[in-house]
Design a protein around this motif. Structure first.
Motif, PDB file in Angstrom:
ATOM      1  N   LYS A  77      28.987  17.096  26.031  1.00  0.00           N
ATOM      2  CA  LYS A  77      30.096  18.051  25.926  1.00  0.00           C
ATOM      3  C   LYS A  77      30.377  18.687  27.288  1.00  0.00           C
ATOM      4  O   LYS A  77      31.528  18.800  27.721  1.00  0.00           O
ATOM      5  CB  LYS A  77      29.750  19.124  24.893  1.00  0.00           C
ATOM      6  CG  LYS A  77      30.804  20.171  24.692  1.00  0.00           C
ATOM      7  CD  LYS A  77      30.353  21.160  23.638  1.00  0.00           C
ATOM      8  CE  LYS A  77      31.347  22.279  23.454  1.00  0.00           C
ATOM      9  NZ  LYS A  77      30.897  23.244  22.441  1.00  0.00           N
ATOM     10  N   MET A 131      27.662  16.853  16.303  1.00  0.00           N
ATOM     11  CA  MET A 131      27.046  18.160  16.536  1.00  0.00           C
ATOM     12  C   MET A 131      26.978  18.959  15.239  1.00  0.00           C
ATOM     13  O   MET A 131      25.971  19.609  14.965  1.00  0.00           O
ATOM     14  CB  MET A 131      27.819  18.936  17.606  1.00  0.00           C
ATOM     15  CG  MET A 131      27.212  20.290  17.924  1.00  0.00           C
ATOM     16  SD  MET A 131      25.520  20.216  18.534  1.00  0.00           S
ATOM     17  CE  MET A 131      25.821  20.060  20.259  1.00  0.00           C
ATOM     18  N   ARG A 132      28.019  18.883  14.420  1.00  0.00           N
ATOM     19  CA  ARG A 132      28.001  19.592  13.135  1.00  0.00           C
ATOM     20  C   ARG A 132      26.881  19.062  12.241  1.00  0.00           C
ATOM     21  O   ARG A 132      26.183  19.837  11.583  1.00  0.00           O
ATOM     22  CB  ARG A 132      29.349  19.461  12.437  1.00  0.00           C
ATOM     23  CG  ARG A 132      30.411  20.383  12.985  1.00  0.00           C
ATOM     24  CD  ARG A 132      31.653  20.394  12.111  1.00  0.00           C
ATOM     25  NE  ARG A 132      32.425  19.160  12.215  1.00  0.00           N
ATOM     26  CZ  ARG A 132      33.305  18.896  13.175  1.00  0.00           C
ATOM     27  NH1 ARG A 132      33.532  19.766  14.120  1.00  0.00           N
ATOM     28  NH2 ARG A 132      33.966  17.756  13.173  1.00  0.00           N
ATOM     29  N   PRO A 135      32.666  15.126  18.018  1.00  0.00           N
ATOM     30  CA  PRO A 135      32.177  16.486  17.738  1.00  0.00           C
ATOM     31  C   PRO A 135      31.537  16.617  16.351  1.00  0.00           C
ATOM     32  O   PRO A 135      30.754  17.540  16.120  1.00  0.00           O
ATOM     33  CB  PRO A 135      33.428  17.350  17.843  1.00  0.00           C
ATOM     34  CG  PRO A 135      34.564  16.416  17.608  1.00  0.00           C
ATOM     35  CD  PRO A 135      34.112  15.073  18.111  1.00  0.00           C
ATOM     36  N   THR A 173      35.660  16.195  24.005  1.00  0.00           N
ATOM     37  CA  THR A 173      34.263  15.966  23.640  1.00  0.00           C
ATOM     38  C   THR A 173      34.182  14.763  22.708  1.00  0.00           C
ATOM     39  O   THR A 173      34.865  14.728  21.687  1.00  0.00           O
ATOM     40  CB  THR A 173      33.682  17.199  22.936  1.00  0.00           C
ATOM     41  OG1 THR A 173      33.847  18.327  23.779  1.00  0.00           O
ATOM     42  CG2 THR A 173      32.222  17.022  22.607  1.00  0.00           C
TER      43      THR A 173
END
Length: 137
Positions: free
Chosen positions: A87, A103-104, A100, A97
């Motif tokens: 990121k 990441m969640r 994403p 990014t």
């Protein structure tokens, strides 16, 4: 002392055959040691975006041992650090990014580990309270 620390100390005691008096020991590493920062970037060999799975469910984690959850935590921590590095590098280059949603998934899994460990800790506290009550009667 928390239950997790007690269990880790007991496991270390049985593994080492002696009481561990100091917590200054070498951390467990699940990956090959690298001398540079390449560990925090995805493999250059795989040009395609890697398909990622779903985040771990709390019900799946409840069946895991504390040792397995500990290992999973550090795998997720390493993944989170790699994603944060990506990121930062993407922002530095003015790009979006990449993925994403990964990441969640990592954050959800880490939060669920905390939930499961909290449930275990509360269960142990409740058992101890019950034992104290029966001892007093």
């Amino acid at each position: 002392m928390s239950l997790l620390i007690r269990q880790l100390r007991l496991e270390l005691k049985t593994l080492c055959g002696r009481l561990v008096t100091s917590w200054h020991f070498r951390p467990i590493s699940m990956s090959l040691p690298l001398s540079d920062l390449s560990e925090f970037f995805p493999n250059e060999n795989n040009e395609e975006q890697a398909k990622t799975g779903r985040s771990w469910r709390a019900s799946e984690m409840r069946s895991k041992s504390n040792e397995d959850l500990h290992k999973l935590w550090y795998v997720l921590l390493k993944e989170r650090n790699m994603l944060l590095t990506l990121k930062h590098e993407a922002r530095r280059q003015g790009e979006l990014t990449p993925s994403p949603e990964r990441m969640r998934k990592v954050r959800k899994s880490m939060a669920r580990i905390k939930v499961v460990l909290g449930e275990r800790d509360r269960a142990v506290r409740d058992i101890r309270k019950t034992e104290r009550r029966t001892d007093l009667q």
